[in-house]
Design a protein around this motif. Sequence first.
Motif, PDB file in Angstrom:
ATOM      1  N   GLU A  51      24.475  32.459  27.436  1.00  0.00           N
ATOM      2  CA  GLU A  51      25.119  32.022  28.669  1.00  0.00           C
ATOM      3  C   GLU A  51      25.160  33.187  29.651  1.00  0.00           C
ATOM      4  O   GLU A  51      25.504  34.304  29.273  1.00  0.00           O
ATOM      5  CB  GLU A  51      26.549  31.555  28.355  1.00  0.00           C
ATOM      6  CG  GLU A  51      27.290  31.039  29.575  1.00  0.00           C
ATOM      7  CD  GLU A  51      28.735  30.635  29.283  1.00  0.00           C
ATOM      8  OE1 GLU A  51      29.080  30.499  28.085  1.00  0.00           O
ATOM      9  OE2 GLU A  51      29.501  30.484  30.235  1.00  0.00           O
ATOM     10  N   THR A  52      24.810  32.930  30.895  1.00  0.00           N
ATOM     11  CA  THR A  52      24.973  33.978  31.913  1.00  0.00           C
ATOM     12  C   THR A  52      25.719  33.422  33.104  1.00  0.00           C
ATOM     13  O   THR A  52      25.626  32.247  33.440  1.00  0.00           O
ATOM     14  CB  THR A  52      23.640  34.506  32.505  1.00  0.00           C
ATOM     15  OG1 THR A  52      22.911  33.412  33.042  1.00  0.00           O
ATOM     16  CG2 THR A  52      22.844  35.261  31.507  1.00  0.00           C
ATOM     17  N   PHE A  53      26.431  34.318  33.740  1.00  0.00           N
ATOM     18  CA  PHE A  53      27.057  34.003  35.022  1.00  0.00           C
ATOM     19  C   PHE A  53      26.814  35.189  35.937  1.00  0.00           C
ATOM     20  O   PHE A  53      27.063  36.327  35.567  1.00  0.00           O
ATOM     21  CB  PHE A  53      28.560  33.768  34.864  1.00  0.00           C
ATOM     22  CG  PHE A  53      29.202  33.296  36.143  1.00  0.00           C
ATOM     23  CD1 PHE A  53      29.440  31.948  36.345  1.00  0.00           C
ATOM     24  CD2 PHE A  53      29.520  34.184  37.155  1.00  0.00           C
ATOM     25  CE1 PHE A  53      29.992  31.500  37.544  1.00  0.00           C
ATOM     26  CE2 PHE A  53      30.063  33.745  38.356  1.00  0.00           C
ATOM     27  CZ  PHE A  53      30.310  32.398  38.541  1.00  0.00           C
ATOM     28  N   THR A  54      26.322  34.930  37.121  1.00  0.00           N
ATOM     29  CA  THR A  54      26.072  35.998  38.083  1.00  0.00           C
ATOM     30  C   THR A  54      26.888  35.749  39.335  1.00  0.00           C
ATOM     31  O   THR A  54      26.717  34.720  39.990  1.00  0.00           O
ATOM     32  CB  THR A  54      24.574  36.039  38.475  1.00  0.00           C
ATOM     33  OG1 THR A  54      23.794  36.091  37.291  1.00  0.00           O
ATOM     34  CG2 THR A  54      24.284  37.242  39.349  1.00  0.00           C
ATOM     35  N   LEU A  55      27.784  36.662  39.643  1.00  0.00           N
ATOM     36  CA  LEU A  55      28.517  36.598  40.904  1.00  0.00           C
ATOM     37  C   LEU A  55      27.986  37.725  41.773  1.00  0.00           C
ATOM     38  O   LEU A  55      28.143  38.898  41.463  1.00  0.00           O
ATOM     39  CB  LEU A  55      30.017  36.780  40.649  1.00  0.00           C
ATOM     40  CG  LEU A  55      30.903  36.903  41.903  1.00  0.00           C
ATOM     41  CD1 LEU A  55      30.848  35.639  42.730  1.00  0.00           C
ATOM     42  CD2 LEU A  55      32.335  37.195  41.518  1.00  0.00           C
TER      43      LEU A  55
ATOM     44  N   ALA B  61      40.089  37.185  30.424  1.00  0.00           N
ATOM     45  CA  ALA B  61      39.894  38.454  31.142  1.00  0.00           C
ATOM     46  C   ALA B  61      38.638  38.392  32.012  1.00  0.00           C
ATOM     47  O   ALA B  61      38.638  38.861  33.153  1.00  0.00           O
ATOM     48  CB  ALA B  61      39.802  39.605  30.147  1.00  0.00           C
ATOM     49  N   VAL B  62      37.591  37.794  31.480  1.00  0.00           N
ATOM     50  CA  VAL B  62      36.333  37.701  32.237  1.00  0.00           C
ATOM     51  C   VAL B  62      36.501  36.767  33.433  1.00  0.00           C
ATOM     52  O   VAL B  62      36.049  37.062  34.544  1.00  0.00           O
ATOM     53  CB  VAL B  62      35.183  37.218  31.328  1.00  0.00           C
ATOM     54  CG1 VAL B  62      33.933  36.941  32.154  1.00  0.00           C
ATOM     55  CG2 VAL B  62      34.891  38.240  30.241  1.00  0.00           C
ATOM     56  N   ARG B  63      37.181  35.655  33.181  1.00  0.00           N
ATOM     57  CA  ARG B  63      37.386  34.696  34.275  1.00  0.00           C
ATOM     58  C   ARG B  63      38.198  35.349  35.402  1.00  0.00           C
ATOM     59  O   ARG B  63      37.880  35.222  36.582  1.00  0.00           O
ATOM     60  CB  ARG B  63      38.079  33.439  33.753  1.00  0.00           C
ATOM     61  CG  ARG B  63      38.066  32.291  34.758  1.00  0.00           C
ATOM     62  CD  ARG B  63      38.696  31.018  34.213  1.00  0.00           C
ATOM     63  NE  ARG B  63      40.060  31.246  33.774  1.00  0.00           N
ATOM     64  CZ  ARG B  63      40.471  31.227  32.525  1.00  0.00           C
ATOM     65  NH1 ARG B  63      39.616  30.958  31.558  1.00  0.00           N
ATOM     66  NH2 ARG B  63      41.722  31.453  32.200  1.00  0.00           N
ATOM     67  N   ALA B  64      39.238  36.075  35.019  1.00  0.00           N
ATOM     68  CA  ALA B  64      40.072  36.749  36.021  1.00  0.00           C
ATOM     69  C   ALA B  64      39.250  37.793  36.784  1.00  0.00           C
ATOM     70  O   ALA B  64      39.385  37.952  38.000  1.00  0.00           O
ATOM     71  CB  ALA B  64      41.276  37.405  35.346  1.00  0.00           C
ATOM     72  N   TRP B  65      38.370  38.488  36.047  1.00  0.00           N
ATOM     73  CA  TRP B  65      37.512  39.525  36.647  1.00  0.00           C
ATOM     74  C   TRP B  65      36.588  38.909  37.698  1.00  0.00           C
ATOM     75  O   TRP B  65      36.413  39.444  38.793  1.00  0.00           O
ATOM     76  CB  TRP B  65      36.716  40.166  35.509  1.00  0.00           C
ATOM     77  CG  TRP B  65      35.791  41.284  35.854  1.00  0.00           C
ATOM     78  CD1 TRP B  65      36.131  42.549  36.229  1.00  0.00           C
ATOM     79  CD2 TRP B  65      34.353  41.262  35.783  1.00  0.00           C
ATOM     80  NE1 TRP B  65      34.991  43.306  36.393  1.00  0.00           N
ATOM     81  CE2 TRP B  65      33.897  42.547  36.125  1.00  0.00           C
ATOM     82  CE3 TRP B  65      33.421  40.281  35.449  1.00  0.00           C
ATOM     83  CZ2 TRP B  65      32.540  42.880  36.153  1.00  0.00           C
ATOM     84  CZ3 TRP B  65      32.074  40.605  35.476  1.00  0.00           C
ATOM     85  CH2 TRP B  65      31.647  41.893  35.821  1.00  0.00           C
ATOM     86  N   LEU B  66      36.012  37.764  37.383  1.00  0.00           N
ATOM     87  CA  LEU B  66      35.124  37.095  38.333  1.00  0.00           C
ATOM     88  C   LEU B  66      35.916  36.521  39.507  1.00  0.00           C
ATOM     89  O   LEU B  66      35.476  36.574  40.656  1.00  0.00           O
ATOM     90  CB  LEU B  66      34.329  35.994  37.626  1.00  0.00           C
ATOM     91  CG  LEU B  66      33.311  36.514  36.606  1.00  0.00           C
ATOM     92  CD1 LEU B  66      32.787  35.381  35.736  1.00  0.00           C
ATOM     93  CD2 LEU B  66      32.149  37.216  37.302  1.00  0.00           C
TER      94      LEU B  66
ATOM     95  N   ARG C 225      28.694  40.938  37.770  1.00  0.00           N
ATOM     96  CA  ARG C 225      29.346  40.926  39.092  1.00  0.00           C
ATOM     97  C   ARG C 225      28.691  42.015  39.921  1.00  0.00           C
ATOM     98  O   ARG C 225      28.806  43.191  39.608  1.00  0.00           O
ATOM     99  CB  ARG C 225      30.843  41.177  38.899  1.00  0.00           C
ATOM    100  CG  ARG C 225      31.686  40.941  40.130  1.00  0.00           C
ATOM    101  CD  ARG C 225      33.168  40.989  39.762  1.00  0.00           C
ATOM    102  NE  ARG C 225      33.914  41.652  40.822  1.00  0.00           N
ATOM    103  CZ  ARG C 225      35.144  42.128  40.698  1.00  0.00           C
ATOM    104  NH1 ARG C 225      35.782  42.028  39.542  1.00  0.00           N
ATOM    105  NH2 ARG C 225      35.748  42.718  41.707  1.00  0.00           N
ATOM    106  N   GLN C 226      27.998  41.617  40.935  1.00  0.00           N
ATOM    107  CA  GLN C 226      27.230  42.549  41.765  1.00  0.00           C
ATOM    108  C   GLN C 226      27.932  42.685  43.112  1.00  0.00           C
ATOM    109  O   GLN C 226      27.953  41.766  43.902  1.00  0.00           O
ATOM    110  CB  GLN C 226      25.803  42.016  41.917  1.00  0.00           C
ATOM    111  CG  GLN C 226      24.823  42.985  42.572  1.00  0.00           C
ATOM    112  CD  GLN C 226      24.942  43.017  44.081  1.00  0.00           C
ATOM    113  OE1 GLN C 226      25.201  44.047  44.686  1.00  0.00           O
ATOM    114  NE2 GLN C 226      24.767  41.862  44.699  1.00  0.00           N
ATOM    115  N   GLU C 227      28.539  43.846  43.313  1.00  0.00           N
ATOM    116  CA  GLU C 227      29.372  44.037  44.500  1.00  0.00           C
ATOM    117  C   GLU C 227      29.050  45.363  45.165  1.00  0.00           C
ATOM    118  O   GLU C 227      29.945  46.099  45.560  1.00  0.00           O
ATOM    119  CB  GLU C 227      30.837  44.046  44.049  1.00  0.00           C
ATOM    120  CG  GLU C 227      31.704  43.049  44.764  1.00  0.00           C
ATOM    121  CD  GLU C 227      33.026  42.847  44.053  1.00  0.00           C
ATOM    122  OE1 GLU C 227      33.892  43.717  44.154  1.00  0.00           O
ATOM    123  OE2 GLU C 227      33.171  41.814  43.367  1.00  0.00           O
TER     124      GLU C 227
END
Lengths: 452, 252
Positions: free
Chosen positions: A266-270, A429-434, A242-244
Motif C-alpha cells: 500500500e502506498t500513499f503520497t501526499l 500516528a501516520v494518519r495524523a502525520w498526513l 509526504r513531499q513538502e
Amino acid sequence: MTVSLRPVMDPAIERHLSVLEKARENLPGASQAWGGDLRSRAAEALARDGFPTTRIESWKYTDLRRVFRNEFAGQAQDIGALDISALDLSKWRAGEAGPVLVFVDGHFSEALSRLDKLPEGVRVMPLTAALADGASGIEGLLGSVSPLESPGLTALNTALMQDGAFIRIDDDIELAEPIQLLCITSAGFSGEMHLRHVVALGRHAKAKIVQGHFAAGESSGLCNVVTEAAVGEGASLQIFKRQEESRTAWHIGLVQARLERNAAFETFTLSSGGRTARNEVRVQLAGEGTNAVLNGLALARDRQHCDNTTDVEHAMPQGTSHQLYKSVVDDNARSVFLGRILVAKDAQQTDARQMNRNLLLSSGAQADSKPELIIHADDVKCAHGATVGDLDEDALFYLMSRGISADEARGLLVRAFAEEIIEAISDDAVRAWLDEGLVGWLNGGGQQEKAA
Amino acid sequence: MLSIKNLHAKIGDKEILRGIDLEIAAGEVHAIMGPNGSGKSTLSYVLSGREGYEVTAGEATLNGEDLLDMSIDERAAAGVFLAFQYPVEIPGISTMSFLRTALNSVRRARGEAEMEAIEFLKFARAKAAALEIDDKMLQRPVNVGFSGGEKKRNEVLQMSLLEPKLMLLDETDSGLDIDALKVVSKGVNALRDPERAFLVITHYQRLLSHIVPDKVSVLAEGRIVASGGKELALELEEKGYAAVGLKDEAAA
C-alpha cells in the motif's frame, strides 16, 4: 511540426558523468568492487539512454528540461553549515515510536537519527553503512527491483546515490511502529541529492515506512529519490510519503515494488512541495493473489507542477490493484495524473481499479489526467475514471447560509474532498502525520517559509 | 420585523419578482402560497442572499437593517435562516462538526463566546433528541444518505441551534410522510416565539394545518395578488387558485 532530433539532455548528462568521474572514489561503496561496477554500468546506461523526454508516454506532461535547465551546485560534501541542533524534527516526525533515519541535504545524520532498540530480525541502517559492509546483504538487493533500465532518473540515481536507507525484515517478523525516513533540505540548498532506499521484506513479514521530504527554509536544489522494495511471499508493506519541499525546489521520486505471491502493498503520497514534483509509483504484481493499493493527494498552488504517475503490472492471476488519486489545484498550478495498468496474458481474474479526481480552485488551475489500460487477459475486471470540477456552489451556499464565512466554507469543502483518502489510513500516528500536511497546506503552508 | 418594499429581482434576463410588498411582524407566521413558477422560492433565495439573483429595485430590511447589502453569512448572523427544500449533501464533513462550526460562526459574529466541544455536544444532543435525531445521524456526513424526513429534521435542528429571528421555510413539507411532517412541524412550532417571525412557503394547505399561520398571501407572477387570514389557505385548498382570480394551476 518539427521535432528536434538532437538529444537535448546531453549537456546535463555530460555534467553528471563528469561529476561521477571526479567523485567516484568518495562515493559510498567504492571499497566494494560490485559497487564501483554498478556505478559504471549506471553511467553507461545514462550516457546511452539519456533522460526521458516528453515523447515518452509516462513523461508526457512533465518536462525534465525545466529541471535540468538549472545548473545545480552538485552534491553536498557533508551536512555543511546547517545547525542541526536547532532543527525541530518533532513537527516532521510521524509520532514518537519506531526507528528514525534523518538525512540532511542527502547525508545521513547519526545525531538526529534513532536506530537503537531494533527488534531481532529487523535491520535498518544507512545505505552508506550497508555499502561499506560486505556482509550487509545489500549486494543482491540494490537494483533488483529498480534496475538501471527503470524509467526516469534511476540510472542517474544509481550512478550518484550518496545515501539512503537499507531496510531488511526477516521472515515472519512484524514491525508495528513505522520506520521513519526523513529527508530535510537546509535553507539555501541549491545542489542535488540522490537518495536510494532499499527495502526487502521476508516471507510473511510486515512493515510500514514513512518517507518525509521537508524543507528547513527556502531552497532551490534537486532531490532525486528512488525507493525500491522487494515484498516477499505473504508479506505486507506500506509506504507513506509526504513531499513538502520548498516551492522553489525540484523533486523527482520513484517508489517501486515487486510483490511475491499473496503479498500486499500500500502506498500513499501526499505531495505539496516543489516547483516541479514528480511522484512515480511502479508496482509489479509478480506472484499470484497479490494486493496493491496506490493512493495519492496532490496539493498545488502558485505556479507549482505536481505529477503523480503510476504503473501497475499485473503479471500473475488473482491480483487486485486499487488506485485513488486526487488533486487540489489553485492559482496557476497544474496537476498531472498518468496511470498505466498492464494486465499480462496469464493474469486472469485480475481486479484493477483506478480513479482520479481533481478539484480546481481557480480559473488558471489545470489538471491533466490520462489513464492507459493494456489488457492481454480475458477474464479480468478493470475500471478507471477521472473527474475534474470546481467547488460545489450549492454546498458553498448551504454552509454560508448557516453563518460560515466564504473562506471557511471553501476550506471545509476542500478539506472534505481531500480528507476522504487520508481518513482511510488505519495507523493513527501516520494518519495524523498526513493530516498535518493537509491542514498545513490549507493554512497556506509553504508561503511562510521565506520568513523562516 | 421583516419589511419588503417593491422588491424586484431577476435571474439573467428573466424578471421573477415584480414588486413585492410584504411586512411580517415579530411573533407572526406568514404563509406564502402560489402556483409553480410564481417566485416563492426566489423570494426565499433573494432574502438569504443566494448568488445568481439580481435585485433591480426595492428593499428588504430585518429590524431596520438592510438585508440586501449583507453577504450570505452576515445575513445568517443577523438572524436569517433558510430551511432548504432540498438540503444539500456534503460528503466528508460530519454533521456534528458542521453544526458546531456554524454555531460558533454566528456566535462570533454576534459577539458571543464560542462553545467548547464538550459543552456543544451536550447542547446539540439535547436539541437533537427533541427532534428524534440520534447520535449516529450526527456522526454521519451532512445529509449524505439521509431520508427525506431526516434531512428536514436536520434543517429544524440547525434552526433550533442557531436561534434565528426570521425563518424562511421553503416547501418544508415536500418529500415528507405524515409522521415525519408531524415531527418537523412540532419542532418548528416549538420555536415560535414573540421575538421571531416565520415565512412559510408551501403549495399545500396540508403543512398549514400543522404550522398554523397568522396570515396567508398568494404570490403569482412575481407579485402578491391576495392576502388574508388562515382561512384563505382553506379556501385555496377547496377552490384552487381560481378563488383569488387566477387560472387554476391544474387546468393550466
